[in-house]
Design a protein around this motif. Structure first.
Motif, PDB file in Angstrom:
ATOM      1  N   ALA A 254       0.835  -1.208   0.000  1.00 31.41           N
ATOM      2  CA  ALA A 254       0.000   0.000   0.000  1.00 31.41           C
ATOM      3  C   ALA A 254       0.865   1.251   0.000  1.00 31.41           C
ATOM      4  CB  ALA A 254      -0.936  -0.007   1.208  1.00 31.41           C
ATOM      5  N   SER A 255       1.947   1.232   0.753  1.00 29.38           N
ATOM      6  CA  SER A 255       2.854   2.371   0.812  1.00 29.38           C
ATOM      7  C   SER A 255       3.535   2.599  -0.536  1.00 29.38           C
ATOM      8  CB  SER A 255       3.898   2.131   1.899  1.00 29.38           C
ATOM      9  OG  SER A 255       4.808   3.189   1.958  1.00 29.38           O
ATOM     10  N   LEU A 256       3.979   1.515  -1.170  1.00 29.04           N
ATOM     11  CA  LEU A 256       4.610   1.618  -2.488  1.00 29.04           C
ATOM     12  C   LEU A 256       3.641   2.217  -3.498  1.00 29.04           C
ATOM     13  CD1 LEU A 256       6.864   0.997  -4.578  1.00 29.04           C
ATOM     14  CD2 LEU A 256       5.810  -1.273  -4.827  1.00 29.04           C
ATOM     15  N   LEU A 257       2.438   1.697  -3.553  1.00 25.38           N
ATOM     16  CA  LEU A 257       1.448   2.183  -4.516  1.00 25.38           C
ATOM     17  C   LEU A 257       1.119   3.645  -4.260  1.00 25.38           C
ATOM     18  CD1 LEU A 257      -0.433   1.675  -6.873  1.00 25.38           C
ATOM     19  CD2 LEU A 257      -2.068   0.650  -5.269  1.00 25.38           C
ATOM     20  N   SER A 258       0.946   4.016  -3.016  1.00 18.62           N
ATOM     21  CA  SER A 258       0.649   5.402  -2.673  1.00 18.62           C
ATOM     22  C   SER A 258       1.792   6.331  -3.087  1.00 18.62           C
ATOM     23  CB  SER A 258       0.393   5.517  -1.171  1.00 18.62           C
ATOM     24  OG  SER A 258       0.170   6.849  -0.796  1.00 18.62           O
ATOM     25  N   ALA A 259       3.024   5.913  -2.824  1.00 17.69           N
ATOM     26  CA  ALA A 259       4.190   6.732  -3.170  1.00 17.69           C
ATOM     27  C   ALA A 259       4.341   6.869  -4.683  1.00 17.69           C
ATOM     28  CB  ALA A 259       5.455   6.131  -2.565  1.00 17.69           C
ATOM     29  N   VAL A 260       4.150   5.792  -5.398  1.00 16.77           N
ATOM     30  CA  VAL A 260       4.259   5.835  -6.860  1.00 16.77           C
ATOM     31  C   VAL A 260       3.182   6.744  -7.436  1.00 16.77           C
ATOM     32  CG1 VAL A 260       3.928   4.449  -8.960  1.00 16.77           C
ATOM     33  CG2 VAL A 260       5.479   3.650  -7.168  1.00 16.77           C
ATOM     34  N   LEU A 261       1.958   6.627  -6.943  1.00 17.59           N
ATOM     35  CA  LEU A 261       0.880   7.485  -7.440  1.00 17.59           C
ATOM     36  C   LEU A 261       1.149   8.947  -7.131  1.00 17.59           C
ATOM     37  CD1 LEU A 261      -2.335   5.393  -6.828  1.00 17.59           C
ATOM     38  CD2 LEU A 261      -1.627   6.455  -8.974  1.00 17.59           C
ATOM     39  N   HIS A 262       1.635   9.244  -5.946  1.00 13.43           N
ATOM     40  CA  HIS A 262       1.943  10.628  -5.593  1.00 13.43           C
ATOM     41  C   HIS A 262       3.007  11.189  -6.533  1.00 13.43           C
ATOM     42  CE1 HIS A 262       2.655  14.229  -3.273  1.00 13.43           C
ATOM     43  NE2 HIS A 262       3.954  13.951  -3.296  1.00 13.43           N
ATOM     44  N   GLN A 263       4.085  10.440  -6.704  1.00 15.45           N
ATOM     45  CA  GLN A 263       5.173  10.890  -7.568  1.00 15.45           C
ATOM     46  C   GLN A 263       4.700  11.042  -9.015  1.00 15.45           C
ATOM     47  OE1 GLN A 263       8.631   8.362  -7.307  1.00 15.45           O
ATOM     48  NE2 GLN A 263       9.959  10.140  -7.457  1.00 15.45           N
ATOM     49  N   ALA A 264       3.880  10.124  -9.481  1.00 11.09           N
ATOM     50  CA  ALA A 264       3.377  10.189 -10.851  1.00 11.09           C
ATOM     51  C   ALA A 264       2.479  11.411 -11.050  1.00 11.09           C
ATOM     52  CB  ALA A 264       2.609   8.908 -11.182  1.00 11.09           C
ATOM     53  N   ARG A 265       1.638  11.684 -10.078  1.00  8.09           N
ATOM     54  CA  ARG A 265       0.733  12.839 -10.193  1.00  8.09           C
ATOM     55  C   ARG A 265       1.507  14.154 -10.174  1.00  8.09           C
ATOM     56  NH1 ARG A 265      -3.222   9.736  -6.102  1.00  8.09           N
ATOM     57  NH2 ARG A 265      -4.566   8.727  -7.644  1.00  8.09           N
ATOM     58  N   VAL A 266       2.498  14.244  -9.303  1.00  9.58           N
ATOM     59  CA  VAL A 266       3.335  15.447  -9.257  1.00  9.58           C
ATOM     60  C   VAL A 266       4.077  15.607 -10.588  1.00  9.58           C
ATOM     61  CG1 VAL A 266       5.383  16.468  -8.165  1.00  9.58           C
ATOM     62  CG2 VAL A 266       3.559  15.503  -6.745  1.00  9.58           C
ATOM     63  N   GLY A 267       4.610  14.510 -11.113  1.00  5.44           N
ATOM     64  CA  GLY A 267       5.317  14.546 -12.399  1.00  5.44           C
ATOM     65  C   GLY A 267       4.396  14.941 -13.546  1.00  5.44           C
ATOM     66  N   TYR A 268       3.165  14.451 -13.485  1.00  3.93           N
ATOM     67  CA  TYR A 268       2.190  14.793 -14.525  1.00  3.93           C
ATOM     68  C   TYR A 268       1.881  16.281 -14.511  1.00  3.93           C
ATOM     69  CZ  TYR A 268      -2.056  14.865 -17.311  1.00  3.93           C
ATOM     70  OH  TYR A 268      -2.990  15.166 -18.277  1.00  3.93           O
ATOM     71  N   VAL A 269       1.643  16.837 -13.333  1.00  4.97           N
ATOM     72  CA  VAL A 269       1.338  18.262 -13.224  1.00  4.97           C
ATOM     73  C   VAL A 269       2.523  19.086 -13.735  1.00  4.97           C
ATOM     74  CG1 VAL A 269       0.886  20.147 -11.581  1.00  4.97           C
ATOM     75  CG2 VAL A 269      -0.361  17.983 -11.384  1.00  4.97           C
ATOM     76  N   ALA A 270       3.731  18.699 -13.376  1.00  5.92           N
ATOM     77  CA  ALA A 270       4.921  19.414 -13.837  1.00  5.92           C
ATOM     78  C   ALA A 270       5.056  19.333 -15.351  1.00  5.92           C
ATOM     79  CB  ALA A 270       6.165  18.859 -13.156  1.00  5.92           C
ATOM     80  N   ALA A 271       4.861  18.150 -15.901  1.00  7.50           N
ATOM     81  CA  ALA A 271       4.992  17.986 -17.360  1.00  7.50           C
ATOM     82  C   ALA A 271       3.898  18.767 -18.096  1.00  7.50           C
ATOM     83  CB  ALA A 271       4.932  16.502 -17.730  1.00  7.50           C
ATOM     84  N   ALA A 272       2.692  18.764 -17.552  1.00 12.67           N
ATOM     85  CA  ALA A 272       1.595  19.518 -18.186  1.00 12.67           C
ATOM     86  C   ALA A 272       1.898  21.004 -18.130  1.00 12.67           C
ATOM     87  CB  ALA A 272       0.269  19.204 -17.475  1.00 12.67           C
ATOM     88  N   GLY A 273       2.459  21.488 -17.038  1.00 16.26           N
ATOM     89  CA  GLY A 273       2.825  22.894 -16.920  1.00 16.26           C
ATOM     90  C   GLY A 273       3.912  23.274 -17.904  1.00 16.26           C
ATOM     91  N   ASN A 274       4.864  22.388 -18.109  1.00 16.23           N
ATOM     92  CA  ASN A 274       5.956  22.643 -19.066  1.00 16.23           C
ATOM     93  C   ASN A 274       5.439  22.709 -20.493  1.00 16.23           C
ATOM     94  OD1 ASN A 274       7.881  22.780 -17.077  1.00 16.23           O
ATOM     95  ND2 ASN A 274       8.520  20.653 -17.298  1.00 16.23           N
ATOM     96  N   LYS A 275       4.426  21.902 -20.803  1.00 11.63           N
ATOM     97  CA  LYS A 275       3.865  21.905 -22.166  1.00 11.63           C
ATOM     98  C   LYS A 275       3.128  23.203 -22.438  1.00 11.63           C
ATOM     99  CE  LYS A 275       3.678  17.689 -24.390  1.00 11.63           C
ATOM    100  NZ  LYS A 275       3.212  17.271 -25.640  1.00 11.63           N
ATOM    101  N   GLN A 276       2.541  23.801 -21.404  1.00 13.10           N
ATOM    102  CA  GLN A 276       1.793  25.038 -21.584  1.00 13.10           C
ATOM    103  C   GLN A 276       2.712  26.256 -21.671  1.00 13.10           C
ATOM    104  OE1 GLN A 276      -1.102  25.247 -18.444  1.00 13.10           O
ATOM    105  NE2 GLN A 276      -2.290  23.560 -19.243  1.00 13.10           N
ATOM    106  N   ALA A 277       3.897  26.138 -21.100  1.00 12.50           N
ATOM    107  CA  ALA A 277       4.844  27.285 -21.075  1.00 12.50           C
ATOM    108  C   ALA A 277       5.438  27.554 -22.433  1.00 12.50           C
ATOM    109  CB  ALA A 277       5.937  27.028 -20.052  1.00 12.50           C
TER     110      ALA A 277
END
Length: 91
Positions: free
Chosen positions: A68-91
């Protein structure tokens, strides 16, 4: 003739790690192992993140604390990475 690579045993952790690696590649964080190039595919990254989210929902209460901890950590990191990548595409 060379020996084929020995695959790791099938496990929940391996499944999550495989998805995490896909997401990382799709967010342009690591090069595509097939092409050696980095590219951002937000649509595909979101699909894999959504898949892990469904896995989290469907397995709630049935995972070990480590799983559960692994899945939660991976999802958190993936979501943060997604937001960052989406922000970079808009810039």
């Amino acid at each position: 003739m060379s020996q084929p690579e020995k695959l790791p045993p099938a496990s929940f952790s391996f499944l999550v790690a495989t998805h995490a690696a896909q997401i990382s590649t799709l967010l342009g964080q690591t090069p595509n192992p097939m092409t050696g190039k980095t590219e951002v595919r937000l649509d595909m990254a979101k699909h894999f993140i959504d898949t892990l989210t469904i896995l989290e929902e469907k397995t709630k209460g049935n995972l070990t604390a480590d799983e559960a901890s692994l899945l939660s950590a991976v999802l958190h990191q993936a979501r943060v990475g997604y937001v960052a990548a989406a922000g970079n595409k808009q810039a």
